[in-house]
Design a protein around this motif. Structure first.
Motif, PDB file in Angstrom:
ATOM      1  N   LEU A  21      28.508 -12.090  31.158  1.00 40.65           N
ATOM      2  CA  LEU A  21      29.520 -13.134  30.990  1.00 40.65           C
ATOM      3  C   LEU A  21      29.277 -14.368  31.857  1.00 40.65           C
ATOM      4  CD1 LEU A  21      32.741 -10.952  30.796  1.00 40.65           C
ATOM      5  CD2 LEU A  21      31.506 -12.040  28.918  1.00 40.65           C
ATOM      6  N   SER A  22      28.400 -14.287  32.838  1.00 41.72           N
ATOM      7  CA  SER A  22      28.222 -15.402  33.768  1.00 41.72           C
ATOM      8  C   SER A  22      27.778 -16.702  33.093  1.00 41.72           C
ATOM      9  CB  SER A  22      27.275 -15.023  34.902  1.00 41.72           C
ATOM     10  OG  SER A  22      25.997 -14.723  34.411  1.00 41.72           O
ATOM     11  N   GLY A  65      28.750  -4.653  36.914  1.00 46.66           N
ATOM     12  CA  GLY A  65      27.723  -5.648  37.216  1.00 46.66           C
ATOM     13  C   GLY A  65      27.043  -6.161  35.963  1.00 46.66           C
ATOM     14  N   GLY A  66      26.737  -5.271  35.041  1.00 51.07           N
ATOM     15  CA  GLY A  66      26.123  -5.680  33.776  1.00 51.07           C
ATOM     16  C   GLY A  66      27.032  -6.581  32.968  1.00 51.07           C
ATOM     17  N   ILE A  67      28.306  -6.236  32.921  1.00 52.66           N
ATOM     18  CA  ILE A  67      29.266  -7.074  32.192  1.00 52.66           C
ATOM     19  C   ILE A  67      29.377  -8.449  32.833  1.00 52.66           C
ATOM     20  CG2 ILE A  67      31.722  -7.322  31.619  1.00 52.66           C
ATOM     21  CD1 ILE A  67      31.750  -4.237  31.276  1.00 52.66           C
ATOM     22  N   GLU A  91      30.694   9.868  44.076  1.00 58.67           N
ATOM     23  CA  GLU A  91      29.748   8.796  44.407  1.00 58.67           C
ATOM     24  C   GLU A  91      28.956   8.374  43.172  1.00 58.67           C
ATOM     25  OE1 GLU A  91      26.046   7.879  47.466  1.00 58.67           O
ATOM     26  OE2 GLU A  91      27.145   9.765  47.611  1.00 58.67           O
ATOM     27  N   ALA A  92      28.546   9.334  42.371  1.00 59.45           N
ATOM     28  CA  ALA A  92      27.805   9.024  41.145  1.00 59.45           C
ATOM     29  C   ALA A  92      28.685   8.246  40.170  1.00 59.45           C
ATOM     30  CB  ALA A  92      27.302  10.307  40.495  1.00 59.45           C
ATOM     31  N   ARG A  93      29.938   8.658  40.030  1.00 61.24           N
ATOM     32  CA  ARG A  93      30.870   7.971  39.141  1.00 61.24           C
ATOM     33  C   ARG A  93      31.067   6.521  39.588  1.00 61.24           C
ATOM     34  NH1 ARG A  93      34.947  11.031  39.992  1.00 61.24           N
ATOM     35  NH2 ARG A  93      34.222  12.631  38.577  1.00 61.24           N
ATOM     36  N   GLN A  94      31.224   6.312  40.900  1.00 57.40           N
ATOM     37  CA  GLN A  94      31.410   4.964  41.436  1.00 57.40           C
ATOM     38  C   GLN A  94      30.156   4.118  41.220  1.00 57.40           C
ATOM     39  OE1 GLN A  94      32.194   4.847  45.629  1.00 57.40           O
ATOM     40  NE2 GLN A  94      32.712   2.683  45.611  1.00 57.40           N
ATOM     41  N   THR A  95      28.994   4.706  41.372  1.00 57.52           N
ATOM     42  CA  THR A  95      27.739   3.988  41.155  1.00 57.52           C
ATOM     43  C   THR A  95      27.600   3.558  39.702  1.00 57.52           C
ATOM     44  OG1 THR A  95      26.691   5.240  42.938  1.00 57.52           O
ATOM     45  CG2 THR A  95      25.226   4.144  41.373  1.00 57.52           C
ATOM     46  N   ILE A  96      27.929   4.452  38.788  1.00 55.42           N
ATOM     47  CA  ILE A  96      27.843   4.127  37.361  1.00 55.42           C
ATOM     48  C   ILE A  96      28.830   3.032  37.008  1.00 55.42           C
ATOM     49  CG2 ILE A  96      28.270   5.049  35.046  1.00 55.42           C
ATOM     50  CD1 ILE A  96      27.138   7.730  36.120  1.00 55.42           C
TER      51      ILE A  96
END
Length: 49
Positions: free
Chosen positions: A37-38, A31-33, A20-25
């Protein structure tokens, strides 16, 4: 969590928490990327239309 006499987590629970922690990271990084790029994507679409 750190209280005296607290039960220990099983290996399965620890692995589930790590997954779960890996998926969150990974979600936060993606999301940051995407947020970075947006503006470029919006400019591209404006030029394309």
């Amino acid at each position: 969590m750190f209280a005296p006499g607290a039960e220990q987590l099983s290996k399965e629970e620890i692995k589930a928490g790590e997954a779960e922690a890996r998926q969150t990271i990974q979600s936060a990084i993606v999301g940051g990327i995407l947020l970075y790029l947006s503006p470029f994507a919006v400019d591209f679409v404006k030029k394309f239309l």
